[in-house]
Design an enzyme around this catalytic site. Sequence first.
Site, PDB file in Angstrom:
ATOM      1  N   ASP A  30      28.388 -32.723  -4.094  1.00  0.00           N
ATOM      2  CA  ASP A  30      29.090 -32.043  -5.190  1.00  0.00           C
ATOM      3  C   ASP A  30      30.086 -33.030  -5.792  1.00  0.00           C
ATOM      4  O   ASP A  30      30.676 -33.833  -5.057  1.00  0.00           O
ATOM      5  CB  ASP A  30      29.827 -30.796  -4.681  1.00  0.00           C
ATOM      6  CG  ASP A  30      30.107 -29.806  -5.798  1.00  0.00           C
ATOM      7  OD1 ASP A  30      29.469 -28.741  -5.821  1.00  0.00           O
ATOM      8  OD2 ASP A  30      30.954 -30.114  -6.674  1.00  0.00           O
ATOM      9  N   THR A 119      19.494 -21.394 -12.466  1.00  0.00           N
ATOM     10  CA  THR A 119      18.799 -20.545 -13.440  1.00  0.00           C
ATOM     11  C   THR A 119      18.868 -21.209 -14.804  1.00  0.00           C
ATOM     12  O   THR A 119      19.959 -21.402 -15.350  1.00  0.00           O
ATOM     13  CB  THR A 119      19.454 -19.145 -13.471  1.00  0.00           C
ATOM     14  OG1 THR A 119      19.403 -18.620 -12.145  1.00  0.00           O
ATOM     15  CG2 THR A 119      18.729 -18.221 -14.427  1.00  0.00           C
ATOM     16  N   PHE A 247      18.896  -0.121  -6.536  1.00  0.00           N
ATOM     17  CA  PHE A 247      19.560  -0.481  -7.801  1.00  0.00           C
ATOM     18  C   PHE A 247      19.604   0.686  -8.788  1.00  0.00           C
ATOM     19  O   PHE A 247      19.478   0.511  -9.993  1.00  0.00           O
ATOM     20  CB  PHE A 247      18.940  -1.745  -8.417  1.00  0.00           C
ATOM     21  CG  PHE A 247      19.593  -2.984  -7.863  1.00  0.00           C
ATOM     22  CD1 PHE A 247      19.425  -3.310  -6.527  1.00  0.00           C
ATOM     23  CD2 PHE A 247      20.419  -3.776  -8.637  1.00  0.00           C
ATOM     24  CE1 PHE A 247      20.065  -4.400  -5.980  1.00  0.00           C
ATOM     25  CE2 PHE A 247      21.070  -4.872  -8.099  1.00  0.00           C
ATOM     26  CZ  PHE A 247      20.883  -5.179  -6.776  1.00  0.00           C
ATOM     27  N   CYS A 258      25.922 -13.395 -12.425  1.00  0.00           N
ATOM     28  CA  CYS A 258      24.471 -13.509 -12.655  1.00  0.00           C
ATOM     29  C   CYS A 258      23.952 -12.556 -13.723  1.00  0.00           C
ATOM     30  O   CYS A 258      23.447 -13.003 -14.748  1.00  0.00           O
ATOM     31  CB  CYS A 258      23.734 -13.275 -11.348  1.00  0.00           C
ATOM     32  SG  CYS A 258      24.301 -14.396 -10.054  1.00  0.00           S
ATOM     33  N   LYS A 318      31.743  -6.819  -6.509  1.00  0.00           N
ATOM     34  CA  LYS A 318      31.009  -5.936  -5.594  1.00  0.00           C
ATOM     35  C   LYS A 318      31.568  -6.171  -4.189  1.00  0.00           C
ATOM     36  O   LYS A 318      32.320  -7.133  -3.988  1.00  0.00           O
ATOM     37  CB  LYS A 318      29.512  -6.213  -5.659  1.00  0.00           C
ATOM     38  CG  LYS A 318      29.107  -7.578  -5.144  1.00  0.00           C
ATOM     39  CD  LYS A 318      27.603  -7.666  -5.113  1.00  0.00           C
ATOM     40  CE  LYS A 318      27.149  -8.870  -4.334  1.00  0.00           C
ATOM     41  NZ  LYS A 318      25.709  -8.918  -4.181  1.00  0.00           N
TER      42      LYS A 318
HETATM   43  C1  UGA Z   1      22.021 -10.798  -8.423  1.00  0.00           C
HETATM   44  C2  UGA Z   1      20.589 -10.449  -7.947  1.00  0.00           C
HETATM   45  O1  UGA Z   1      20.608  -9.194  -7.259  1.00  0.00           O
HETATM   46  C3  UGA Z   1      20.028 -11.545  -7.023  1.00  0.00           C
HETATM   47  O2  UGA Z   1      18.683 -11.240  -6.697  1.00  0.00           O
HETATM   48  C4  UGA Z   1      20.083 -12.892  -7.767  1.00  0.00           C
HETATM   49  O3  UGA Z   1      19.641 -13.951  -6.953  1.00  0.00           O
HETATM   50  C5  UGA Z   1      21.528 -13.163  -8.181  1.00  0.00           C
HETATM   51  O4  UGA Z   1      21.996 -12.094  -9.031  1.00  0.00           O
HETATM   52  C6  UGA Z   1      21.569 -14.479  -8.931  1.00  0.00           C
HETATM   53  O5  UGA Z   1      20.977 -14.555  -9.998  1.00  0.00           O
HETATM   54  O6  UGA Z   1      22.086 -15.472  -8.390  1.00  0.00           O
HETATM   55  P1  UGA Z   1      24.469 -10.621  -7.334  1.00  0.00           P
HETATM   56  O7  UGA Z   1      24.977 -10.885  -8.733  1.00  0.00           O
HETATM   57  O8  UGA Z   1      25.012 -11.412  -6.209  1.00  0.00           O
HETATM   58  O9  UGA Z   1      22.864 -10.811  -7.275  1.00  0.00           O
HETATM   59  O10 UGA Z   1      24.802  -9.097  -7.004  1.00  0.00           O
HETATM   60  P2  UGA Z   1      24.024  -7.699  -7.009  1.00  0.00           P
HETATM   61  O11 UGA Z   1      24.062  -7.151  -5.640  1.00  0.00           O
HETATM   62  O12 UGA Z   1      22.723  -7.804  -7.658  1.00  0.00           O
HETATM   63  O13 UGA Z   1      25.014  -6.823  -7.908  1.00  0.00           O
HETATM   64  C7  UGA Z   1      25.292  -7.138  -9.271  1.00  0.00           C
HETATM   65  C8  UGA Z   1      26.153  -6.091  -9.915  1.00  0.00           C
HETATM   66  O14 UGA Z   1      25.418  -4.888 -10.104  1.00  0.00           O
HETATM   67  C9  UGA Z   1      27.392  -5.689  -9.127  1.00  0.00           C
HETATM   68  O15 UGA Z   1      28.487  -5.603 -10.007  1.00  0.00           O
HETATM   69  C10 UGA Z   1      27.057  -4.329  -8.550  1.00  0.00           C
HETATM   70  O16 UGA Z   1      28.188  -3.528  -8.349  1.00  0.00           O
HETATM   71  C11 UGA Z   1      26.171  -3.764  -9.637  1.00  0.00           C
HETATM   72  N1  UGA Z   1      25.224  -2.726  -9.155  1.00  0.00           N
HETATM   73  C12 UGA Z   1      24.231  -3.050  -8.281  1.00  0.00           C
HETATM   74  C13 UGA Z   1      25.339  -1.431  -9.629  1.00  0.00           C
HETATM   75  O17 UGA Z   1      26.231  -1.100 -10.446  1.00  0.00           O
HETATM   76  N2  UGA Z   1      24.441  -0.491  -9.198  1.00  0.00           N
HETATM   77  C14 UGA Z   1      23.445  -0.792  -8.336  1.00  0.00           C
HETATM   78  O18 UGA Z   1      22.638   0.121  -7.996  1.00  0.00           O
HETATM   79  C15 UGA Z   1      23.341  -2.095  -7.852  1.00  0.00           C
END
Ligand code: UGA
Length: 428
Positions: A30, A119, A247, A258, A318
């Site tokens: 890095d 990405t 989800f 993301c 989250k």
């Molecule tokens: C997301 C994807 O889920 C991963 O598969 C991907 O690799 C990653 O982005 C990335 O591109 O690096 P992440 O951003 O870490 O992962 O978190 P998530 O668990 O997907 O949650 C994203 C957001 O959606 C959070 O703010 C969470 O609170 C919200 N969420 C999630 C909801 O509001 N409702 C749901 O049912 C699920």
Amino acid sequence: MKIGVVGVGYVGLVTGACLADLGNDIICVDIDKKKINNLKKGMLPIFEPGLEELLKRNKKRIKFTSILREGIQKSDIIFIAVGTPPKENGEADLTFVKNVAKGIGKYINGYKIIIDKSTVPVGMGDIIASIINSNMKKKYQFDVVSCPEFLREGSAIHDFMNPDRIVIGISKKEVGNKVAEIFKPLNTKIIITDIRSAEMIKYASNSFLATKISFINEIANICERVGANVKVVAEVAGLDKRIGGLFLEAGAGFGGSCFPKDVSALINIAKHEDYEPLILKAVMETNKLQRKNIFNKIKQILGTIEGRQIGVLGIAFKPNTDDIRDAVSIDIINLLLQKGCNVKAFDPAAMENAKKVLKGVHFCKDIYSVAEDSECLVILTEWNEFKEADLNKIKKLMKNPAIVDGRNIYDPKFVKKLGFKYIGIGRN
Ligand code: UGA
């Protein structure tokens, strides 16, 4: 295998640690010397459950350096895992990826496989190859591969070790088989395809998940108006295998580094090709609206909002992370501050990061100090700690026992019975 990983953010560090655990020799690179020096001392730049132990356990197989040349020359396979943050206009900023490609061209000393995990817009694989080519003094063979990452913050190690699929985008079949070897121990479905489709799979996956969230939030908003319960609706609709139950948690909307970034980037990619992506645009709009809805619910529960004391529980985007990038909390707290509210806030992991960006907030040591004298508690992250809180104690401490539950963590009937005014998402 000798593997270099460039970039020690979430993806890079987790990839490095997990690949070391699978028996490979890893060099993590890095440009941020402070991060590298801290990592050498065992201090992690991010909070991720299990990562510290994994790095400790694989100490002998994982090295850290800020010298890109070293990482490139000592590795046969190089992962690019640097950030592609959004620019003002929503496009992905590719400066870091391009700089790494330049460095690879400059320092390459033999055949290498370059695997992109960042990405990137569709077609970037070709651009990476041409940057490497144009920076090489002496010509060496190399292959560029796209291998999108699907891990989630907070469960990144589990996700890496137990993937639903591995996607390998290649231009030569034999390279695909070689890269597949790295992931064989994970015992999962490995899909070998062309580079552009692999790059698109990442955007399509994240955009679909974001669509599910905006969709269920829209259903929740309709549920509220017609007296239905979104939890039941989502659970039962999700039993249909074509829909799937994951989800579909209605709430304050999605944040993080993301979904907002990738959906915006895909919108830009489409527009660039003269295509108007109506669904993707609506996904972003609905998500924005959901933040305003939370603010309106606070107004609804209090009548007037100016000068009120509001307690915010949850700042991270989250649970199980200290990441506050594009977190719902930041928008809501700033709106409350603009309206002259006194805002108290607590998060089990994100306090340090929050203090850097949120000014004028009174940060508290726990849930109960937030509750003290507050007129409304607003739940913005579904930490287990909040689910298990002593609501009787909270009620006694509050000036006015009212909860806006932006993550539907409490049972409305139970909370109302305790004497709280309560508004959740998509259920009365
Ligand atoms: C997301 C994807 O889920 C991963 O598969 C991907 O690799 C990653 O982005 C990335 O591109 O690096 P992440 O951003 O870490 O992962 O978190 P998530 O668990 O997907 O949650 C994203 C957001 O959606 C959070 O703010 C969470 O609170 C919200 N969420 C999630 C909801 O509001 N409702 C749901 O049912 C699920």
